[in-house]
Design a protein around this motif. Structure first.
Motif, PDB file in Angstrom:
ATOM      1  N   MET A  52     -16.557   1.432  -4.661  1.00  0.00           N
ATOM      2  CA  MET A  52     -15.392   2.037  -3.993  1.00  0.00           C
ATOM      3  C   MET A  52     -15.503   2.038  -2.466  1.00  0.00           C
ATOM      4  O   MET A  52     -14.501   2.212  -1.764  1.00  0.00           O
ATOM      5  N   GLU A 106     -11.709   1.487   4.634  1.00  0.00           N
ATOM      6  CA  GLU A 106     -10.400   1.145   5.198  1.00  0.00           C
ATOM      7  C   GLU A 106      -9.513   2.368   5.400  1.00  0.00           C
ATOM      8  O   GLU A 106      -8.496   2.295   6.095  1.00  0.00           O
ATOM      9  N   MET A 136       0.846  -1.201   0.000  1.00  0.00           N
ATOM     10  CA  MET A 136       0.000   0.000   0.000  1.00  0.00           C
ATOM     11  C   MET A 136       0.881   1.252   0.000  1.00  0.00           C
ATOM     12  O   MET A 136       1.865   1.317   0.725  1.00  0.00           O
ATOM     13  N   MET A 185     -12.994   0.149  -0.020  1.00  0.00           N
ATOM     14  CA  MET A 185     -11.668   0.769   0.157  1.00  0.00           C
ATOM     15  C   MET A 185     -11.763   2.046   0.981  1.00  0.00           C
ATOM     16  O   MET A 185     -10.888   2.335   1.804  1.00  0.00           O
ATOM     17  N   ALA A 243     -12.131  -0.443  -9.791  1.00  0.00           N
ATOM     18  CA  ALA A 243     -11.981  -0.724  -8.355  1.00  0.00           C
ATOM     19  C   ALA A 243     -10.859  -1.742  -8.124  1.00  0.00           C
ATOM     20  O   ALA A 243     -10.042  -1.595  -7.200  1.00  0.00           O
ATOM     21  N   LYS A 244     -10.820  -2.746  -8.988  1.00  0.00           N
ATOM     22  CA  LYS A 244      -9.788  -3.785  -8.868  1.00  0.00           C
ATOM     23  C   LYS A 244      -8.394  -3.180  -9.067  1.00  0.00           C
ATOM     24  O   LYS A 244      -7.452  -3.485  -8.334  1.00  0.00           O
ATOM     25  N   GLY A 280      -3.685   0.166  -3.420  1.00  0.00           N
ATOM     26  CA  GLY A 280      -3.983  -0.424  -2.106  1.00  0.00           C
ATOM     27  C   GLY A 280      -4.797   0.471  -1.192  1.00  0.00           C
ATOM     28  O   GLY A 280      -5.001   0.130  -0.020  1.00  0.00           O
ATOM     29  N   ARG A 281      -5.262   1.615  -1.677  1.00  0.00           N
ATOM     30  CA  ARG A 281      -6.053   2.494  -0.816  1.00  0.00           C
ATOM     31  C   ARG A 281      -6.847   3.493  -1.648  1.00  0.00           C
ATOM     32  O   ARG A 281      -6.490   3.785  -2.792  1.00  0.00           O
ATOM     33  N   ILE A 335      -7.456  -0.079  -8.595  1.00  0.00           N
ATOM     34  CA  ILE A 335      -7.083   0.789  -7.458  1.00  0.00           C
ATOM     35  C   ILE A 335      -6.578  -0.090  -6.303  1.00  0.00           C
ATOM     36  O   ILE A 335      -5.527   0.164  -5.709  1.00  0.00           O
ATOM     37  N   ARG A 336      -7.337  -1.141  -6.025  1.00  0.00           N
ATOM     38  CA  ARG A 336      -6.946  -2.057  -4.935  1.00  0.00           C
ATOM     39  C   ARG A 336      -5.557  -2.655  -5.206  1.00  0.00           C
ATOM     40  O   ARG A 336      -4.687  -2.629  -4.325  1.00  0.00           O
ATOM     41  N   ASN A 337      -5.337  -3.156  -6.425  1.00  0.00           N
ATOM     42  CA  ASN A 337      -4.090  -3.858  -6.730  1.00  0.00           C
ATOM     43  C   ASN A 337      -2.895  -2.918  -6.858  1.00  0.00           C
ATOM     44  O   ASN A 337      -1.798  -3.236  -6.414  1.00  0.00           O
TER      45      ASN A 337
END
Ligand code: NAP
Length: 252
Positions: free
Chosen positions: A134, A140, A1, A137, A69-70, A77-78, A72-74
């Motif tokens: 979204m 978190e 992240m 994320m 979304a995938k 990480g935030r 951004i996550r990969n």
């Protein structure tokens, strides 16, 4: 992240969204420049600088939202800030046609339902779909913020006043799509009020952009100001508000 906070601005390849993206980069964010056309997003990101990254995102396309979304996550990480800025004003207005003439052709009695659906698909359902994708994320993130870019033309209170100057143009297409967006904004704020995630709607004012064939009276900087301010709200800032840079809090 990554350490730097990450912001996503939808419809950021031009207009107010592009200006919001520039200013969030200046405030220390990595900004994902949402653009339904990836090349236009890349050009905008290049114009902003290395802390801006193009992200293909068509808010009416489920697969595009899920892929965004995938990614951004990969990759990052935030997600700390979501600015829901993408919108359209119509799909059938003729070039050069006045807002008044288009309003006359889109009254509740004569509007094409296809026109209403097309605009609401982007301005209302698109916002809800991006929110849902979204939110995991954002939950978190330490201090997430959601800004929905609405418009004063969607205010039921203002349009109920016979003295309201834009009242004659209130209709089921763009103005009511912003009314619905306001309702959804409040519902999101209520859903999240125990979490510390703030959700607010802002009105840019009548800004010179492609949306109104550059007839607006405010500059891009003036139009972006409230969205940027609200994206950066501290922990004591409000949630569930609708506001404008110069007019302050607006009535729903
Ligand atoms: P704009 O220059 O036309 O920008 C709108 C942006 O939304 C463009 O980047 C556009 O992409 C994007 N977009 C449209 N449909 C999309 C979709 N399905 N998926 C992803 N992106 C999409 O207009 P603007 O004036 O900057 O508008 C920004 C926001 O301010 C909107 O929410 C608008 O309703 C609001 N607003 C504007 C004014 C004003 O006077 N300008 C007043 C009140 C509120 P393309 O480049 O691909 O078309």
């Amino acid at each position: 992240m990554q350490d730097k906070p990450v912001a996503l601005v939808t419809g950021a390849n031009q207009g107010i969204g592009l200006q919001i993206a520039k200013e969030l980069v200046a405030h220390g964010f990595t900004v994902l420049v949402g653009s339904r056309n990836f090349e236009r997003g890349e050009a905008a990101a290049k114009e902003i600088g290395p802390d801006a990254r193009a992200l293909q995102l068509d808010v009416t396309d489920r697969a595009s939202i899920d892929a965004a979304a995938k990614r951004i996550r990969n990759e990052f990480g935030r997600l700390d800030v979501l600015v829901q800025n993408a919108a359209i004003s119509n799909t059938t207005k003729l070039p050069g046609q006045s807002i008044q003439e288009y309003a006359r052709l889109t009254r509740p009695s004569n509007v094409s339902l296809d026109e209403v659906r097309a605009v609401w698909e982007t301005n209302v359902f698109g916002v809800l779909a991006v929110y849902q994708a979204m939110l995991p994320m954002l939950r978190e993130a330490p201090e997430a913020r959601i800004v929905n870019v609405s418009s004063g033309v969607g205010s039921l209170t203002m349009n109920s006043d016979p003295a309201c100057p834009w009242r004659p143009n209130f209709g089921p297409v763009y103005p009511a799509s912003k009314t619905a967006l306001n309702a959804i904004t409040l519902a999101m704020a209520i859903e999240l009020e125990s979490t510390g995630i703030k959700v607010n709607a802002v009105s840019p004012g009548f800004t010179k952009t492609n949306l109104n064939e550059y007839r607006g009276t405010e500059t891009i900087e003036e139009g972006a100001a409230e969205a940027v301010r609200v994206a950066l709200l501290g922990p004591d800032g409000p949630t569930g508000w609708f506001s404008h840079a110069k007019l302050g809090r607006l009535p729903w």
